[in-house]
Design a protein around this motif. Structure first.
Motif, PDB file in Angstrom:
ATOM      1  N   LEU A  85      -4.669 -26.503   0.465  1.00 11.05           N
ATOM      2  CA  LEU A  85      -4.541 -25.890  -0.856  1.00 11.05           C
ATOM      3  C   LEU A  85      -5.855 -26.098  -1.590  1.00 11.05           C
ATOM      4  CD1 LEU A  85      -1.004 -27.243  -1.815  1.00 11.05           C
ATOM      5  CD2 LEU A  85      -1.576 -24.912  -1.122  1.00 11.05           C
ATOM      6  N   THR A  86      -6.222 -25.136  -2.420  1.00 14.74           N
ATOM      7  CA  THR A  86      -7.462 -25.255  -3.180  1.00 14.74           C
ATOM      8  C   THR A  86      -7.168 -25.088  -4.660  1.00 14.74           C
ATOM      9  OG1 THR A  86      -8.008 -22.899  -3.184  1.00 14.74           O
ATOM     10  CG2 THR A  86      -8.715 -24.188  -1.246  1.00 14.74           C
ATOM     11  N   TYR A  87      -8.186 -25.269  -5.471  1.00 15.18           N
ATOM     12  CA  TYR A  87      -8.031 -25.134  -6.917  1.00 15.18           C
ATOM     13  C   TYR A  87      -7.627 -23.719  -7.325  1.00 15.18           C
ATOM     14  CZ  TYR A  87     -12.680 -23.085  -6.638  1.00 15.18           C
ATOM     15  OH  TYR A  87     -13.746 -22.293  -6.317  1.00 15.18           O
TER      16      TYR A  87
ATOM     17  N   ASP B 174       0.822 -21.818  -8.800  1.00 15.78           N
ATOM     18  CA  ASP B 174       2.160 -22.386  -8.610  1.00 15.78           C
ATOM     19  C   ASP B 174       2.979 -21.502  -7.677  1.00 15.78           C
ATOM     20  OD1 ASP B 174       1.623 -24.535 -10.241  1.00 15.78           O
ATOM     21  OD2 ASP B 174       2.633 -23.693 -12.005  1.00 15.78           O
ATOM     22  N   ALA B 175       2.815 -20.199  -7.793  1.00 13.54           N
ATOM     23  CA  ALA B 175       3.549 -19.271  -6.917  1.00 13.54           C
ATOM     24  C   ALA B 175       3.184 -19.498  -5.457  1.00 13.54           C
ATOM     25  CB  ALA B 175       3.267 -17.825  -7.333  1.00 13.54           C
ATOM     26  N   ALA B 176       1.913 -19.740  -5.172  1.00 17.45           N
ATOM     27  CA  ALA B 176       1.473 -19.995  -3.793  1.00 17.45           C
ATOM     28  C   ALA B 176       2.081 -21.296  -3.267  1.00 17.45           C
ATOM     29  CB  ALA B 176      -0.046 -20.043  -3.724  1.00 17.45           C
ATOM     30  N   MET B 177       2.105 -22.321  -4.100  1.00 17.90           N
ATOM     31  CA  MET B 177       2.686 -23.601  -3.685  1.00 17.90           C
ATOM     32  C   MET B 177       4.200 -23.476  -3.487  1.00 17.90           C
ATOM     33  SD  MET B 177       0.409 -26.451  -5.621  1.00 17.90           S
ATOM     34  CE  MET B 177      -0.074 -25.584  -7.096  1.00 17.90           C
ATOM     35  N   ASN B 178       4.853 -22.698  -4.345  1.00 17.43           N
ATOM     36  CA  ASN B 178       6.286 -22.478  -4.169  1.00 17.43           C
ATOM     37  C   ASN B 178       6.569 -21.697  -2.892  1.00 17.43           C
ATOM     38  OD1 ASN B 178       7.043 -23.844  -6.489  1.00 17.43           O
ATOM     39  ND2 ASN B 178       6.934 -22.015  -7.764  1.00 17.43           N
ATOM     40  N   ARG B 179       5.709 -20.748  -2.558  1.00 14.74           N
ATOM     41  CA  ARG B 179       5.852 -19.988  -1.314  1.00 14.74           C
ATOM     42  C   ARG B 179       5.750 -20.907  -0.102  1.00 14.74           C
ATOM     43  NH1 ARG B 179       1.353 -16.821   0.730  1.00 14.74           N
ATOM     44  NH2 ARG B 179       2.067 -15.999   2.696  1.00 14.74           N
TER      45      ARG B 179
END
Length: 85
Positions: free
Chosen positions: A24-26, A30-35
């Motif tokens: 994961l990058t800066y 949040d949507a990407a992390m939830n995915r």
């Protein structure tokens, strides 16, 4: 990890036989992390049945490492019940 790539369009790496590496990058939202979290939930939502018990016990007998088992002898199993069932 082919399943994650094909079904969830996520690229992951195996750190070793028991660990997955996710980058994961800066710029990740949040949507990407939830995915990512949802993809892992979908991956491990396996139905626990007699076939799974047989597989695990046969694997253990053959020397397979079963990480983080609450009962390393596999005499008992701790499971979480799906609220939908």
């Amino acid at each position: 990890m082919d399943w994650m790539s094909e079904k969830k369009r996520l690229s992951l790496q195996l750190g070793d036989s028991r660990r997955v590496i996710c980058s994961l990058t800066y710029s990740d939202t949040d949507a990407a992390m939830n995915r990512l979290a949802t993809a892992f939930e979908d991956l491990v939502a396996e139905r626990f049945n007699e076939a799974v018990v047989t597989y695990l016990r046969a694997g253990r007998a053959a020397g397979m490492v079963i990480p983080d088992a609450s009962d390393p002898e596999l005499a008992t199993f701790r499971v979480v019940r799906d609220a939908a069932h």
